[in-house]
Scaffold this active site. Structure first.
Site, short mmCIF file in Angstrom:
data_model
loop_
_atom_site.label_atom_id
_atom_site.label_comp_id
_atom_site.label_asym_id
_atom_site.label_seq_id
_atom_site.Cartn_x
_atom_site.Cartn_y
_atom_site.Cartn_z
N ASP A 227 -0.53 0.53 -4.22
CA ASP A 227 0.52 0.76 -3.07
C ASP A 227 0.40 2.57 -2.88
O ASP A 227 -0.14 2.97 -3.83
CB ASP A 227 1.86 0.45 -3.69
CG ASP A 227 2.70 1.01 -2.88
OD1 ASP A 227 2.85 0.66 -1.48
OD2 ASP A 227 3.81 1.63 -3.44
N ASP B 128 3.07 4.92 -0.92
CA ASP B 128 4.21 5.96 -1.24
C ASP B 128 4.99 5.34 -2.44
O ASP B 128 5.32 4.18 -2.50
CB ASP B 128 5.20 5.56 0.18
CG ASP B 128 4.50 6.30 1.52
OD1 ASP B 128 4.49 7.43 1.59
OD2 ASP B 128 3.93 5.41 2.25
N ASP C 14 5.78 0.42 -6.35
CA ASP C 14 7.08 1.14 -6.74
C ASP C 14 8.23 0.53 -6.21
O ASP C 14 9.40 0.74 -6.38
CB ASP C 14 6.85 2.59 -6.68
CG ASP C 14 7.06 2.73 -4.99
OD1 ASP C 14 6.34 2.24 -4.29
OD2 ASP C 14 8.01 3.52 -4.51
#
Ligand SMILES: O=P(O)(O)OC[C@H]1O[C@H](O[C@H]2O[C@H](CO)[C@@H](O)[C@H](O)[C@H]2O)[C@H](O)[C@@H](O)[C@@H]1O
Length: 254
Positions: free
Chosen positions: A25, A27, A203
């Site tokens: 991922d 950001d 996240d």
């Protein structure tokens, strides 16, 4: 499989890049979270680690993001990696072929205009309009959260085909039905990813879709940071991931 226990420390397992497919991922995972979505930076050390890990994995490395491919290219320049962008609505394969979900953008334009009107009334909020979604950011005006949520709920009722994603100080209206799990499945069906064991690092809430699909290939899911998750493993923050990537990039025995 739903994990009911606290995820294990990821440092406790060993992965062989020769048989692994890597999915990162962007950001909050490769990049630290910052106030301004356009101000994200990636260190050269992380770029170098991505290149080394990708080479060791025979090219089986992709970035999976809510951002569009063009934005990921800008932040990772001069690298152009395989990318699953726009929450799965677009994908660039290892060969460089770009696949995009097409849809009528009339509703998106109308919804974007409403959100932009709202943002003008709440300084510090901002709108990111993409081809398949509209994101309302309030990180720079957290006090406006309640109003942002109220607007989002009302727009979600008005546009029932839109999925509302509540991310990190962002409310995103997603017009495509695709998810990060779908785009990973597309990568896993192709060389050089197919037949490998995937590992996914993420996240945020949209990464949970990717975590849930990992068992299909006996894969490994790694949550970056705090918070409830269905991932099997956890790393404390992007810095801990970067340190792990750099060790892996240096090769065995380092
Ligand atoms: O799937 P991701 O790569 O994690 O992208 C999710 C969204 O990330 C971005 O917003 C988040 O990061 C910003 C920069 O750190 C931060 O300012 C914001 O508060 C976060 O929500 C991006 O702007 C969105 O388009 C992505 O969907």
């Amino acid at each position: 499989m739903k994990h009911t226990e606290e995820p294990a420390d990821f440092a406790s397992i060993a992965l062989d890049p020769a048989t692994t497919a890597f999915f990162f991922d962007f950001d909050g995972t490769l990049a630290e979270i910052v106030d301004d979505p356009d101000a994200v930076t990636i260190g050269d050390d992380v770029r170098d680690a991505l290149v080394a890990i990708g080479e060791a994995a025979g090219g089986s490395l992709a970035v999976i993001s809510g951002r569009e491919i063009a934005a990921i290219d800008r932040f990772l320049s001069p690298l152009t990696l395989p990318v699953g962008g726009a929450h799965g609505a677009e994908r660039r394969s290892v060969e460089g072929d770009v696949h995009r979900t097409e849809f009528d953008s009339g509703d998106l334009d109308r919804l974007a205009a409403r959100v932009e009107g709202f943002a003008r009334e709440y300084p510090g909020t901002s709108v990111e309009t993409k081809r398949t979604s509209v994101a309302l950011h309030y990180r720079r005006n957290p006090a406006a959260e309640e109003e942002c949520v109220a607007l989002a709920r009302s727009l979600a009722e008005e546009y029932p085909s839109v999925s509302l994603l509540a991310g990190k100080m962002v409310l995103e209206f997603k017009f495509s039905g695709r998810t990060k799990a779908d785009v990973i499945a597309d990568f896993m069906a192709e060389e050089p990813f197919s037949g490998r064991r995937p590992v996914y690092f993420g996240d945020d809430v949209t990464d949970e879709d990717a975590f849930r699909v990992m068992p299909r290939w006996d894969g490994v899911s790694v949550k970056i940071g705090e918070g409830p998750t269905e991932a099997g493993y956890r790393l404390a923050d992007p810095s801990a991931l970067h340190a792990w990537m750099k060790r892996l990039a240096q090769g065995p025995g380092r």
